[in-house]
Design an enzyme around this catalytic site. Structure first.
Site, short mmCIF file in Angstrom:
data_model
loop_
_atom_site.label_atom_id
_atom_site.label_comp_id
_atom_site.label_asym_id
_atom_site.label_seq_id
_atom_site.Cartn_x
_atom_site.Cartn_y
_atom_site.Cartn_z
N GLU A 90 4.59 3.27 -14.65
CA GLU A 90 3.84 3.18 -13.44
C GLU A 90 4.10 4.42 -12.61
O GLU A 90 3.51 4.93 -12.71
CB GLU A 90 3.72 2.49 -13.06
CG GLU A 90 1.98 2.49 -11.88
CD GLU A 90 1.98 0.78 -11.39
OE1 GLU A 90 2.44 -0.23 -11.40
OE2 GLU A 90 0.83 0.90 -9.99
N ASP A 116 7.12 -1.95 -5.04
CA ASP A 116 5.96 -1.97 -6.18
C ASP A 116 6.42 -1.14 -7.00
O ASP A 116 6.39 -0.35 -7.32
CB ASP A 116 4.28 -1.75 -5.25
CG ASP A 116 3.70 -1.59 -6.66
OD1 ASP A 116 4.35 -2.22 -7.40
OD2 ASP A 116 2.40 -1.04 -6.40
N ASN A 133 -4.99 -8.70 -12.78
CA ASN A 133 -6.31 -9.08 -12.01
C ASN A 133 -7.59 -9.38 -13.22
O ASN A 133 -7.69 -8.75 -13.70
CB ASN A 133 -7.01 -7.56 -11.58
CG ASN A 133 -5.97 -6.93 -11.37
OD1 ASN A 133 -5.21 -7.30 -9.67
ND2 ASN A 133 -5.45 -5.16 -11.24
N LYS A 159 -2.80 -13.83 -10.00
CA LYS A 159 -2.47 -13.22 -8.59
C LYS A 159 -3.37 -14.00 -7.76
O LYS A 159 -4.79 -13.17 -7.57
CB LYS A 159 -2.53 -11.20 -8.88
CG LYS A 159 -2.82 -10.59 -7.83
CD LYS A 159 -3.04 -8.99 -8.51
CE LYS A 159 -3.35 -8.33 -7.80
NZ LYS A 159 -3.46 -7.41 -8.35
N ARG A 212 2.32 -15.59 -7.98
CA ARG A 212 3.25 -14.30 -8.06
C ARG A 212 3.32 -13.86 -6.48
O ARG A 212 2.36 -14.19 -5.06
CB ARG A 212 2.56 -12.94 -8.33
CG ARG A 212 1.92 -13.03 -9.62
CD ARG A 212 1.24 -11.94 -10.86
NE ARG A 212 2.39 -10.53 -10.47
CZ ARG A 212 1.42 -9.14 -10.53
NH1 ARG A 212 0.50 -9.19 -9.33
NH2 ARG A 212 1.92 -7.99 -10.32
N ARG A 243 4.46 -3.42 4.76
CA ARG A 243 4.56 -4.11 3.63
C ARG A 243 5.46 -4.94 3.94
O ARG A 243 5.70 -5.86 2.81
CB ARG A 243 3.93 -3.25 2.71
CG ARG A 243 3.36 -3.63 1.31
CD ARG A 243 2.32 -2.39 0.48
NE ARG A 243 2.48 -3.18 -0.55
CZ ARG A 243 2.13 -1.97 -1.70
NH1 ARG A 243 1.60 -1.11 -1.61
NH2 ARG A 243 2.40 -2.91 -2.94
N TRP A 292 -1.82 2.23 1.44
CA TRP A 292 -2.18 2.61 0.31
C TRP A 292 -1.37 4.36 -0.06
O TRP A 292 -1.85 5.27 -0.74
CB TRP A 292 -3.73 2.36 -0.36
CG TRP A 292 -3.71 0.56 -0.62
CD1 TRP A 292 -2.67 0.05 -1.02
CD2 TRP A 292 -4.86 0.60 -1.19
NE1 TRP A 292 -3.00 -0.89 -1.57
CE2 TRP A 292 -4.41 -1.45 -1.96
CE3 TRP A 292 -5.67 0.91 -1.53
CZ2 TRP A 292 -5.30 -2.13 -1.76
CZ3 TRP A 292 -7.15 -0.33 -1.86
CH2 TRP A 292 -7.29 -1.62 -2.54
N GLU A 314 -4.74 -7.86 -3.14
CA GLU A 314 -5.71 -6.74 -3.19
C GLU A 314 -6.50 -6.71 -4.16
O GLU A 314 -7.59 -6.04 -4.92
CB GLU A 314 -4.31 -5.90 -4.70
CG GLU A 314 -3.07 -5.55 -4.20
CD GLU A 314 -2.79 -4.48 -5.47
OE1 GLU A 314 -3.41 -4.33 -6.42
OE2 GLU A 314 -1.85 -3.66 -4.87
#
Ligand code: GCW
Length: 675
Positions: free
Chosen positions: A370, A342, A188, A265, A302, A313, A515, A269
């Site tokens: 994560e 993910d 990001n 990326k 990516r 998704r 999400w 998102e």
């Protein structure tokens, strides 16, 4: 041979040295090093320092006579740019043959590792499986780390590069396991990382990593030409934009001649990308690739893409990338997360592996936990990664990892778990995952257990019984976490923004549906799971897999039980072949995971006295946290699912559903984010 080197067990405790910590390692009594070349090359200097660090008495010899360690650089050794070969020599030591200083460096670390793990020396030529073996740091210029659980960034502070004094320890650790690249900033990406001021400081970082054969790469924001350069657009086909990137790339290489390239990326998102201008991923990636090509730089682009309107998704990356197969330049490689969603505790492999026949691909793993209990849960990921890597893709008879080999450009990446905490990873046991990633990137054929054993012997203890006991715990740990978090193919049940505890119930008004956990578990009066089959209105994600996987995943009776709720919505009273209902199976897995942590605790107690006291205490207290959070996960998920199934639990919960919901964002959570 090892005895000839006269090894001494030492108790020199150093801090922060990871598996290079010599407190549990042996030292060579007397080492005399002769190297073919005068020790002018920075990497050769590192080799000298490294052998010296492991020796009580160290000398550099002017001739091979009498030297028990020799570096022999041989341009015709057929070992490639990074390979090496170890050979016994007539002074009862080892000669490390390599074509390059980098190869000699890896040979040195391999030799020291073998000595320290009492492993028999492999005298065959050794070459890395992947050319690029790289860590992705999700570090932001302000010093925060996205999904990092070990303190602040090791690279940045207050908008600038943070010049740490111990970056050489990081470099040593990476080089010792063969990692040769690092992306120091978050995918990001902040356009600021490409500012001239920042680049000058990044040059210093690159200079410090270079002796360890580690190249610096940067994650870049696709709208940098507009955001940083002040252009009107960042359209990849715009001449000014192309020009801007070319100049920026030239500026970077003037500072860092061996700069590795970019990680991007894009259109994911909320991040900008070529599709904002009606262009494709290939247009964007190739434009950057052309700027980097004259300097031998690469683009890692990516495939982690999905949008709320795109249907299931898990299918979207395939839909977006397959039409572009064969359209990417030869210095572009598509970086694909191991699973299609993910980094969940268990996912099937991403169907893009093997499917893109004319495009170079690479895997992205996640070392930072994560979705696996942060740096608080003991979760050795070697087993998870091997499951992914060795899985048969059924594309030309290749395993998943093999589909990323035999390309002009090959690479293997993982999201790093490092931070400013004293022990680098927030938990001694979490260091094992950094270690395992490096070892697998060098040699994907190593077993998870062999890697665990090496790491334990270099980090915790050489006591054989204790080593085996710790390896047993490590080998079972990922399955335990999967059991108490997301068994049977469940996924994405975690907390909304922190991704920490269980939150299958979450409902955030106005939130993107994909999400929210309910998008994935689809619990209702009938049953549980995401119907990705070809039947009964399923999303038909199974069609993206090769036969016989497609047929196998499509049928709940044939589908591996550990993935069944990934592919099917099954009734609560559905019977599996093992005679258990879905409800009973859920009970058994969720409670079994908790029971397993209790077993780990008991087993760990048996190690008192055979592992260093500080490590004993650290693991003991972390296991207590893990047990509590395992119970929280089990109770939160099962009590919530029970509101649909109305069936009895077969264990006694510790928490009520209300308590599970209230446990969010407690002091413990807040503390975890601190330095
Ligand atoms: O796993 C998700 C994370 C995001 C991350 C994203 C990605 C860097 O929750 O924090 O952003 O994946 O991989 O891009």
């Amino acid at each position: 041979m090892i005895a000839a080197l006269c090894l001494i067990a030492t108790a020199h405790a150093q801090t922060n040295m990871l598996w290079l910590n010599d407190s549990c390692n042996v030292r060579i009594a007397s080492a005399t090093l002769y190297s073919d070349l005068p020790l002018k090359d920075a990497t050769e200097k590192v080799i000298e320092q490294e052998i010296a660090a492991w020796s009580v008495d160290f000398k550099v010899a002017k001739s091979p006579k009498g030297a028990n360690f020799r570096i022999k650089l041989d341009k015709n050794a057929n070992l490639g740019a990074e390979g090496y070969m170890l050979m016994p020599n007539d002074n009862r030591g080892y000669t490390i043959v390599a074509e390059t200083p980098a190869g000699a460096l890896y040979g040195t670390y391999a030799m020291l590792r073998n000595i320290n793990t009492a492993a028999s020396m492999d005298m065959n030529p050794q070459k890395p499986a992947f050319q690029v073996r790289i860590l992705n740091h999700w570090d932001n210029p302000d010093g925060s780390v996205e999904r990092g659980y070990a303190g602040r960034s090791i690279w940045f502070a207050d908008g600038k590069i943070n010049f740490r004094s111990d970056i050489e320890t990081y470099a040593r650790a990476n080089a010792s396991v063969g990692i040769n690249g690092t992306v120091i900033d978050n995918v990001n990406a902040d356009p600021k990382v490409l500012s001239s001021e920042m680049l000058k400081d990044i040059k210093t970082v690159a200079d410090r990593l270079r002796p360890y054969n580690i190249k610096v790469y940067l994650a870049v924001n696709f709208s940098s030409p507009a955001a940083l350069g002040g252009l009107k657009t960042s359209d990849p086909l715009d001449k000014d934009v192309i020009d801007w990137w070319q100049k920026k790339v030239d500026e970077i290489y003037a500072l860092i001649p061996d700069f590795g390239g970019f990680l991007v990326k894009a259109n994911s998102e909320g991040l900008p990308g070529p599709m904002d201008f009606g262009r494709t991923h290939a247009d964007g990636a190739n434009m950057l690739a052309k700027a980097l090509k004259p300097h031998n730089g690469i683009v890692m682009w990516r495939a982690f893409v999905y949008n709320p309107q795109g249907g299931d998704r898990a299918k979207q990356a395939y839909y977006e990338f397959m039409p572009l197969d064969g359209k990417f330049d030869d210095n572009v490689i598509i970086q694909i997360k191991n699973g299609p969603v993910d980094f969940q505790p268990r996912e099937p492999f991403s169907p893009l592996f093997g499917a893109m026949k004319n495009t170079q691909t690479m895997a992205e793993l996640q070392i930072t936990q994560e979705y696996l209990g942060y740096s608080d849960h003991l979760c050795y990921l070697g087993t998870m990664w091997k499951e992914f890597m060795d899985y048969p893709s059924f594309h030309n008879g290749k395993s998943v990892v093999e589909t990323t080999l035999n390309q002009k450009l090959t690479a293997f990446s993982a999201v790093a778990n490092t931070g400013t905490m004293k022990n680098w990873c927030g938990y001694v046991m979490a260091q094992s995952n950094w270690y395992a990633f490096g070892r697998l990137a060098w040699n994907p054929n190593l077993s998870a257990r062999a890697i665990a054993k090496e790491w334990v012997m270099q980090t915790i203890t050489k006591d054989e019984k204790a080593v085996n006991t710790i390896c047993d715990i490590m080998m079972q740990s990922r399955e335990a976490v999967t059991d108490y978090m997301t068994p049977l193919g469940l996924h994405h049940l975690m907390g909304w923004s922190d991704h920490w505890g269980p939150e299958p119930w979450t409902d955030i008004p106005g939130a993107r549906e994909d999400w929210l956990p309910r998008y994935y578990h689809k619990a209702d009066k009938i049953g549980l799971g995401f119907n990705r089959s070809s039947k009964n209105g399923g999303s038909n994600a199974v069609e993206q897999y090769q036969e016989p996987l497609r047929t196998m995943y499509d049928d709940p009776q044939l589908c591996p039980k550990e993935l069944v709720l990934w592919f099917h919505h099954l009734p609560w009273d559905y019977y599996f072949n093992d005679g258990k209902t879905l409800w009973q199976s859920l009970n058994d897995h969720y409670n079994g995971g908790v029971e397993q942590v209790i077993k780990f605790q008991k087993t760990w107690q048996s190690l008192k006295g055979s592992v260093p006291e500080s490590i004993f205490k650290e693991v003991e207290s972390k296991l207590q946290v893990q047990l509590d959070e395992a119970q929280w996960w089990r109770d939160g998920c099962m009590l919530y699912f029970q509101t649909f199934s109305n069936m009895p639990l077969s264990f006694t919960p510790k928490y009520t559903l209300e308590q599970c919901k209230a446990k969010l964002r407690t002091k413990a959570y807040v503390d975890r984010q601190k330095d």
